[in-house]
Design an enzyme around this catalytic site. Structure first.
Site, short mmCIF file in Angstrom:
data_model
loop_
_atom_site.label_atom_id
_atom_site.label_comp_id
_atom_site.label_asym_id
_atom_site.label_seq_id
_atom_site.Cartn_x
_atom_site.Cartn_y
_atom_site.Cartn_z
N CYS A 126 0.84 -1.20 0.00
CA CYS A 126 0.00 0.00 0.00
C CYS A 126 0.87 1.25 0.00
CB CYS A 126 -0.92 0.00 1.22
SG CYS A 126 -1.98 1.47 1.33
N VAL A 127 0.73 2.08 -1.03
CA VAL A 127 1.56 3.28 -1.17
C VAL A 127 1.28 4.28 -0.06
CG1 VAL A 127 2.06 5.24 -2.68
CG2 VAL A 127 1.72 2.98 -3.66
#
Length: 285
Positions: A126-127
């Protein structure tokens, strides 16, 4: 926890990549900005302070806002590796050896180059969180996405009339103002405050589209008992029927888990053993 331990803890919360740190900060800042915009600018226009509907909106908004931050915190602080389990020194059937961690990794575990560790039942990195989504924190990721989506729906519906009054009715120029507010301001079609309102509205619409897509995509994966990697490889060997698939993500008490992230909802297994059931054999019980 001593001062050194606290320092290491808070340092561990920060994403490792500069781009992810910027995404992390932007997300937190926008969550605060939109909440304050709705609470102090939009809400008092339509409801008197401390009236019944004012209090209902405050309670509902606060519930969504708290759940977003609580699930986000659990997402980034939950250990997704098998460090505490003690990986076997002998390679078991179906397991693989990770040359980076120099450990044996169980089925569905994959090494993340950014996190620099093997993640149990890894789905993706997840960025915005700067963390991998895996076996233990998948629940928090999904409820984070759900509450962000609900908040985006709430905000867009609630401030719709106010925004259209400020920057014009729904139409081409309204959309153009949301997309390129500075250009429209330079052309003299809006004010500085109009740019601010357009920006908040544009962020809200973008968030709604983004989280709608995320929920649609991830729910489809869970429904089929897959991870993102397994979907890419078209593998459905762990599909045990949609009900069991959802329990393996949200836990045995899935019907209560949505209320708050600390509500106990034990996951089946420890993330190293998964029962295989091929699609043609998998039926809902």
């Amino acid at each position: 926890m001593d001062d050194q331990g606290k320092k290491r803890f808070f340092e561990g919360l920060k994403p490792k990549k500069p781009s992810e740190f910027l995404a992390f900060v932007f997300m937190i800042a926008m969550l605060w900005a939109i909440a304050l915009f709705e609470l102090f600018i939009v809400l008092p226009i339509y409801h008197d302070p401390f009236s019944t509907w004012y209090c209902i909106h405050v309670v509902c908004g606060f519930f969504l806002w708290l759940n977003v931050f609580a699930n986000f915190f659990m997402l980034i602080t939950t250990d997704t590796t098998g460090k505490k389990l003690g990986m076997p020194s002998v390679l078991k059937p179906g397991w693989t050896y990770c040359p980076f961690c120099q450990l044996n990794a169980p089925p569905r575990a994959h090494h993340c180059q950014i996190c620099d560790e093997c993640v149990l039942k890894r789905d993706h990195h997840c960025v915005f969180a700067g963390r991998c989504v895996g076996f233990r924190n998948y629940r928090y990721y999904m409820f984070l996405a759900l509450y962000l989506w609900m908040g985006a729906v709430y905000a867009n519906v609630f401030h719709h009339d106010y925004v259209t009054d400020e920057i014009g009715g729904v139409g081409f120029w309204t959309l153009l103002t949301m997309v390129t507010p500075v250009v429209i301001w330079l052309l003299g079609y809006t004010s500085v405050y109009g740019i601010f309102v357009s920006f908040m509205a544009g962020i809200s619409v973008f968030a709604l589209l983004l989280f709608s897509a995320m929920l649609f995509f991830q729910t489809g994966i869970i429904f089929k008992g897959q991870t993102s990697y397994e979907r890419k490889k078209k593998k459905r060997e762990y599909d045990r029927g949609w009900r069991r698939n959802f329990i393996e993500v949200f836990g045995e008490r899935w019907y209560l888990a949505w209320i708050w992230p600390t509500v106990s909802s034990p996951l089946p297994g420890d993330g190293t053993n998964f029962k295989k059931t091929y699609p043609e054999e998998s039926k809902d019980m």
